[in-house]
Write a protein that holds these residues in place. Sequence first.
Motif, mmCIF file in Angstrom:
data_model
loop_
_atom_site.group_PDB
_atom_site.id
_atom_site.type_symbol
_atom_site.label_atom_id
_atom_site.label_comp_id
_atom_site.label_asym_id
_atom_site.label_seq_id
_atom_site.Cartn_x
_atom_site.Cartn_y
_atom_site.Cartn_z
ATOM 1 N N SER A 43 0.830 -1.205 0.000
ATOM 2 C CA SER A 43 0.000 0.000 0.000
ATOM 3 C C SER A 43 0.863 1.255 0.000
ATOM 4 O O SER A 43 0.585 2.203 -0.738
ATOM 5 N N LEU A 44 1.903 1.276 0.816
ATOM 6 C CA LEU A 44 2.798 2.427 0.857
ATOM 7 C C LEU A 44 3.413 2.680 -0.512
ATOM 8 O O LEU A 44 3.441 3.808 -1.000
ATOM 9 N N ARG A 45 3.892 1.626 -1.160
ATOM 10 C CA ARG A 45 4.515 1.777 -2.479
ATOM 11 C C ARG A 45 3.484 2.234 -3.510
ATOM 12 O O ARG A 45 3.709 3.187 -4.245
ATOM 13 N N ASP A 46 2.325 1.550 -3.573
ATOM 14 C CA ASP A 46 1.320 1.863 -4.599
ATOM 15 C C ASP A 46 0.681 3.230 -4.405
ATOM 16 O O ASP A 46 0.418 3.939 -5.373
ATOM 17 N N GLU A 47 0.394 3.589 -3.167
ATOM 18 C CA GLU A 47 -0.379 4.795 -2.909
ATOM 19 C C GLU A 47 0.468 6.042 -2.685
ATOM 20 O O GLU A 47 -0.054 7.152 -2.782
ATOM 21 N N LEU A 48 1.759 5.882 -2.380
ATOM 22 C CA LEU A 48 2.580 7.063 -2.102
ATOM 23 C C LEU A 48 3.887 7.059 -2.889
ATOM 24 O O LEU A 48 4.119 7.939 -3.704
ATOM 25 N N LEU A 49 4.732 6.079 -2.653
ATOM 26 C CA LEU A 49 6.094 6.128 -3.175
ATOM 27 C C LEU A 49 6.171 6.111 -4.699
ATOM 28 O O LEU A 49 7.026 6.773 -5.280
ATOM 29 N N ASN A 50 5.303 5.354 -5.358
ATOM 30 C CA ASN A 50 5.343 5.294 -6.820
ATOM 31 C C ASN A 50 4.907 6.597 -7.480
ATOM 32 O O ASN A 50 5.184 6.812 -8.644
ATOM 33 N N GLY A 51 4.225 7.463 -6.746
ATOM 34 C CA GLY A 51 3.715 8.689 -7.333
ATOM 35 C C GLY A 51 4.402 9.946 -6.855
ATOM 36 O O GLY A 51 3.968 11.057 -7.171
ATOM 37 N N GLU A 52 5.463 9.828 -6.090
ATOM 38 C CA GLU A 52 6.133 11.006 -5.521
ATOM 39 C C GLU A 52 7.615 11.005 -5.857
ATOM 40 O O GLU A 52 8.237 9.968 -5.978
ATOM 41 N N ILE A 53 8.140 12.197 -5.980
ATOM 42 C CA ILE A 53 9.585 12.421 -6.028
ATOM 43 C C ILE A 53 9.875 13.344 -4.859
ATOM 44 O O ILE A 53 9.325 14.442 -4.779
ATOM 45 N N PHE A 54 10.701 12.901 -3.943
ATOM 46 C CA PHE A 54 11.034 13.701 -2.771
ATOM 47 C C PHE A 54 12.293 14.504 -3.072
ATOM 48 O O PHE A 54 13.321 13.936 -3.412
ATOM 49 N N TYR A 55 12.193 15.814 -2.944
ATOM 50 C CA TYR A 55 13.329 16.682 -3.231
ATOM 51 C C TYR A 55 14.149 17.000 -1.996
ATOM 52 O O TYR A 55 15.215 17.589 -2.107
ATOM 53 N N SER A 56 13.658 16.618 -0.832
ATOM 54 C CA SER A 56 14.420 16.818 0.400
ATOM 55 C C SER A 56 13.911 15.833 1.444
ATOM 56 O O SER A 56 12.807 15.301 1.330
ATOM 57 N N LEU A 57 14.708 15.625 2.469
ATOM 58 C CA LEU A 57 14.297 14.759 3.563
ATOM 59 C C LEU A 57 13.104 15.360 4.284
ATOM 60 O O LEU A 57 12.177 14.644 4.667
ATOM 61 N N ALA A 58 13.098 16.686 4.447
ATOM 62 C CA ALA A 58 11.968 17.348 5.121
ATOM 63 C C ALA A 58 10.673 17.122 4.357
ATOM 64 O O ALA A 58 9.627 16.842 4.955
ATOM 65 N N GLU A 59 10.716 17.231 3.033
ATOM 66 C CA GLU A 59 9.517 16.998 2.224
ATOM 67 C C GLU A 59 9.054 15.552 2.371
ATOM 68 O O GLU A 59 7.856 15.284 2.518
ATOM 69 N N ALA A 60 9.976 14.613 2.350
ATOM 70 C CA ALA A 60 9.625 13.203 2.512
ATOM 71 C C ALA A 60 8.959 12.969 3.859
ATOM 72 O O ALA A 60 7.940 12.274 3.948
ATOM 73 N N LYS A 61 9.487 13.555 4.916
ATOM 74 C CA LYS A 61 8.899 13.387 6.251
ATOM 75 C C LYS A 61 7.471 13.915 6.305
ATOM 76 O O LYS A 61 6.583 13.264 6.863
ATOM 77 N N VAL A 62 7.242 15.082 5.730
ATOM 78 C CA VAL A 62 5.901 15.675 5.751
ATOM 79 C C VAL A 62 4.920 14.824 4.955
ATOM 80 O O VAL A 62 3.818 14.506 5.436
ATOM 81 N N LEU A 63 5.293 14.434 3.755
ATOM 82 C CA LEU A 63 4.373 13.662 2.915
ATOM 83 C C LEU A 63 4.116 12.265 3.464
ATOM 84 O O LEU A 63 2.990 11.767 3.431
ATOM 85 N N ILE A 64 5.140 11.616 3.991
ATOM 86 C CA ILE A 64 4.966 10.275 4.548
ATOM 87 C C ILE A 64 4.115 10.331 5.816
ATOM 88 O O ILE A 64 3.248 9.484 6.032
ATOM 89 N N GLU A 65 4.320 11.357 6.647
ATOM 90 C CA GLU A 65 3.490 11.503 7.848
ATOM 91 C C GLU A 65 2.039 11.769 7.477
ATOM 92 O O GLU A 65 1.115 11.218 8.086
#
Length: 115
Positions: A43-65
């Motif tokens: 679910s994490l891969r299909d619903e989030l990771l496959n559709g996002e490009i994280f440009y910073s660690l801070a952005e990744a933290k916000v979107l994953i949370e």
Amino acid sequence: MCYGSEFIATAVQKWLGQIGVKTLYIAPGSPWENGYNESFNGSLRDELLNGEIFYSLAEAKVLIEAWRRHYNTVRPHSSLGYRPPAPETATPPYPASGSASLHLRPDMAAMRLMH
């Protein structure tokens, strides 16, 4: 030196054996042995990771949370009768999105990260 996951796993198993720690073996290609984790990872891969490009660690933290909160408090789970596992009682109802993708609520941008 090889750094593939299978080589790392072999090295970790050898190290654990040297210090006397035993591990449980899950056969490759046997997702039924750890179904909850496999389902979540998919679910994490299909619903989030496959559709996002994280440009910073801070952005990744916000979107994953934001996705984690959505997954636990809004997203319906078929195994729970299409209810979320931990619904927020004080949150106003939001209409169903009609897809499994994440739709951020306007207030999510202001949410603080949980540590």
